[in-house]
Design a protein around this motif. Structure first.
Motif, PDB file in Angstrom:
ATOM      1  N   LYS A 246      -4.487 -13.559-119.672  1.00 19.84           N
ATOM      2  CA  LYS A 246      -4.119 -13.126-121.021  1.00 19.84           C
ATOM      3  C   LYS A 246      -5.328 -13.049-121.949  1.00 19.84           C
ATOM      4  CE  LYS A 246       0.468 -15.254-120.638  1.00 19.84           C
ATOM      5  NZ  LYS A 246       1.362 -16.336-121.157  1.00 19.84           N
ATOM      6  N   TYR A 247      -6.405 -13.719-121.573  1.00 13.62           N
ATOM      7  CA  TYR A 247      -7.598 -13.702-122.410  1.00 13.62           C
ATOM      8  C   TYR A 247      -8.305 -12.352-122.262  1.00 13.62           C
ATOM      9  CZ  TYR A 247     -12.281 -14.778-124.145  1.00 13.62           C
ATOM     10  OH  TYR A 247     -13.479 -14.761-124.839  1.00 13.62           O
ATOM     11  N   THR A 248      -8.599 -11.704-123.403  1.00 15.25           N
ATOM     12  CA  THR A 248      -9.223 -10.384-123.383  1.00 15.25           C
ATOM     13  C   THR A 248     -10.583 -10.365-124.068  1.00 15.25           C
ATOM     14  OG1 THR A 248      -8.060  -9.755-125.422  1.00 15.25           O
ATOM     15  CG2 THR A 248      -6.989  -9.203-123.327  1.00 15.25           C
ATOM     16  N   GLY A 249     -11.090 -11.527-124.457  1.00 13.11           N
ATOM     17  CA  GLY A 249     -12.388 -11.607-125.114  1.00 13.11           C
ATOM     18  C   GLY A 249     -13.537 -11.548-124.132  1.00 13.11           C
ATOM     19  N   LYS A 250     -14.726 -11.812-124.615  1.00  9.36           N
ATOM     20  CA  LYS A 250     -15.930 -11.728-123.798  1.00  9.36           C
ATOM     21  C   LYS A 250     -16.091 -12.969-122.922  1.00  9.36           C
ATOM     22  CE  LYS A 250     -20.939 -11.042-124.129  1.00  9.36           C
ATOM     23  NZ  LYS A 250     -22.113 -10.932-125.031  1.00  9.36           N
ATOM     24  N   VAL A 251     -16.598 -12.762-121.703  1.00  7.31           N
ATOM     25  CA  VAL A 251     -16.929 -13.855-120.787  1.00  7.31           C
ATOM     26  C   VAL A 251     -18.410 -13.751-120.440  1.00  7.31           C
ATOM     27  CG1 VAL A 251     -16.521 -14.844-118.494  1.00  7.31           C
ATOM     28  CG2 VAL A 251     -14.601 -13.952-119.814  1.00  7.31           C
ATOM     29  N   ASN A 252     -19.079 -14.900-120.366  1.00 10.86           N
ATOM     30  CA  ASN A 252     -20.491 -14.938-120.006  1.00 10.86           C
ATOM     31  C   ASN A 252     -20.675 -15.645-118.666  1.00 10.86           C
ATOM     32  OD1 ASN A 252     -21.408 -14.098-122.803  1.00 10.86           O
ATOM     33  ND2 ASN A 252     -20.376 -16.022-123.280  1.00 10.86           N
ATOM     34  N   GLU A 314     -10.956  -6.884-109.202  1.00 12.19           N
ATOM     35  CA  GLU A 314     -11.627  -5.586-109.345  1.00 12.19           C
ATOM     36  C   GLU A 314     -11.971  -5.200-110.788  1.00 12.19           C
ATOM     37  OE1 GLU A 314     -10.636  -0.917-108.271  1.00 12.19           O
ATOM     38  OE2 GLU A 314      -9.557  -2.524-107.249  1.00 12.19           O
ATOM     39  N   PRO A 315     -11.095  -5.418-111.796  1.00 12.16           N
ATOM     40  CA  PRO A 315     -11.440  -4.986-113.157  1.00 12.16           C
ATOM     41  C   PRO A 315     -12.527  -5.819-113.848  1.00 12.16           C
ATOM     42  CG  PRO A 315      -9.053  -5.154-112.878  1.00 12.16           C
ATOM     43  CD  PRO A 315      -9.693  -5.840-111.709  1.00 12.16           C
ATOM     44  N   VAL A 316     -12.947  -6.933-113.259  1.00 15.56           N
ATOM     45  CA  VAL A 316     -13.946  -7.793-113.891  1.00 15.56           C
ATOM     46  C   VAL A 316     -15.268  -7.050-114.022  1.00 15.56           C
ATOM     47  CG1 VAL A 316     -15.294  -9.919-113.626  1.00 15.56           C
ATOM     48  CG2 VAL A 316     -12.841  -9.918-113.086  1.00 15.56           C
ATOM     49  N   ASP A 317     -15.964  -7.248-115.142  1.00 15.68           N
ATOM     50  CA  ASP A 317     -17.279  -6.650-115.358  1.00 15.68           C
ATOM     51  C   ASP A 317     -18.142  -6.836-114.109  1.00 15.68           C
ATOM     52  OD1 ASP A 317     -20.296  -7.325-116.218  1.00 15.68           O
ATOM     53  OD2 ASP A 317     -19.487  -5.807-117.581  1.00 15.68           O
ATOM     54  N   ARG A 318     -18.643  -5.739-113.566  1.00 17.18           N
ATOM     55  CA  ARG A 318     -19.323  -5.786-112.278  1.00 17.18           C
ATOM     56  C   ARG A 318     -20.621  -6.584-112.313  1.00 17.18           C
ATOM     57  NH1 ARG A 318     -16.396  -5.862-108.265  1.00 17.18           N
ATOM     58  NH2 ARG A 318     -15.241  -6.896-109.897  1.00 17.18           N
TER      59      ARG A 318
END
Length: 373
Positions: A246-252, A314-318
């Motif tokens: 559900k989290y749609t913010g930025k991940v580092n 798959e949708p995760v930032d590559r």
């Protein structure tokens, strides 16, 4: 007559017991993938299922540099509700094994989901459906399934095919799983004294529970298994079936996964799910620390360690996915840990069966060592 039969069985049991300690199979594994969502977790049947995986898939994996596959199978595809075998799935399984061996790939046959146990039942509020650990009948049914699988597969070389007798157990108590291991291990050893058996830890084969696993003694033909998808906020970013999705913010990555600013900008309903990720630094050293307990147990028994599932949705930032993958591969190599990614062609995969082409060539190059780390 009964006395003679009992004596014969006793002699066979003694013979089997000694055979498990004498010879170690050459079931050597390093780099592989899961052939998932085909004979497991799939509604495909008939021609669609038959065409989904073909010989060229195994030829491709061999040519890319993989040396084995994990083949998940589900009870519902192999037996009807009365326990009768469903022949088509059995034929597809043996075809797959034949193709894998032809193309120099070893195979772990993994009984993934059974009617009395589903690893996600706890998460989905249906924990009561998991009767396996409280029902003697369900446990005997599991053993009977493996008797029938053994009858079908025992002709394959022990150096080529191994059995993982259940995926991701979710017993309430670790001892429940340990006791079931004893039963299934004993039953299989009576049929196949030296077949390589893959045994995972309780609670989704977590690295954290490996230390509670009781390993059958004096059996060198065992591979110990764990799974690893941490941190979930990265590997399952946007995954509809998990709360963290559900989290749609930025991940580092690497570093602190969620900044204070991104945490404050998140909806109040999501904040409890991500708060921990604002404090813990994630990098290769965190992965090394997590693996510590998982590594210690097989080292104690001088057994192979195997990470049966790991991967990124798959949708995760590559770029984030590749950084995490590189760190995972480094730790695997440092500790001689065999692995199979989750997965080949589904939502964590690198191959697109419909387009018959790579959907993530940089990922497969990383996995097969063709890209510099």
């Amino acid at each position: 007559m009964a006395l003679i039969a009992t004596s014969v069985l006793a002699f066979m049991a003694c013979t089997n017991k000694s055979e498990t300690t004498d010879e170690v199979n050459n079931f050597t594994i390093h780099r592989g993938t899961n052939i998932s969502h085909w004979l497991s977790q799939s509604e495909e049947r008939g021609e669609a299922r038959k065409q989904h995986i073909q010989e060229d898939d195994f030829e491709r994996l061999d040519s890319l540099g993989f040396d084995f596959v994990r083949l998940p199978i589900d009870e519902v595809q192999f037996w009807d509700e009365k326990g009768n075998k469903l022949p088509e799935a059995w034929e597809l399984m043996t075809n797959a094994i034949d193709w894998a061996i032809k193309h120099h790939l070893r195979v772990i046959v993994d009984l993934h989901i059974i009617r009395s146990h589903y690893f996600n039942a706890v998460n989905e509020g249906g924990a009561d459906a998991n009767t396996l650990f409280t029902s003697e009948k369900a446990q005997q049914d599991l053993i009977e399934m493996w008797y029938q699988l053994s009858d079908e597969l025992k002709g394959y070389s022990r150096d080529s095919v191994a059995y993982e007798f259940m995926n991701e157990p979710v017993a309430d108590d670790h001892e429940q799983w340990n006791q079931l291991i004893v039963k299934v291990h004993k039953a299989l050893r009576e049929r196949e004294p030296q077949r390589t058996l893959v045994i995972g830890s309780n609670r989704w084969q977590s690295f954290e529970t490996m230390k509670y696993l009781k390993v059958p003694e004096n059996d060198k033909n065992i591979v110990l298994s764990f799974h690893y998808y941490d941190p979930h906020i990265l590997t399952h970013y946007g995954a509809w079936w998990t709360p963290i999705g559900k989290y749609t913010g930025k991940v580092n990555y690497p570093g602190i996964l969620v900044s204070k600013e991104d945490y404050e900008a998140a909806p109040d309903s999501v904040k409890p799910l991500i708060e921990g990720y604002t404090k813990q630094k994630w990098d290769i050293d965190k992965i090394r620390a997590d693996f510590k307990d998982a590594i210690a147990v097989p080292k104690k028994y001088n057994l192979q360690l195997f990470c049966g599932e790991w991967g990124v949705y798959e949708p995760v930032d590559r770029e984030l996915a590749y950084k995490w993958t590189k760190d995972m591969l480094t730790v695997f190599k440092e500790n001689n840990i065999a692995w199979t990614t989750w997965c080949y062609d589904a939502d964590f995969g690198f191959w697109d069966q419909k387009k018959h082409d790579f959907k993530d060539k940089p990922l497969v190059d990383l996995l097969t060592g063709k890209e510099e780390k």
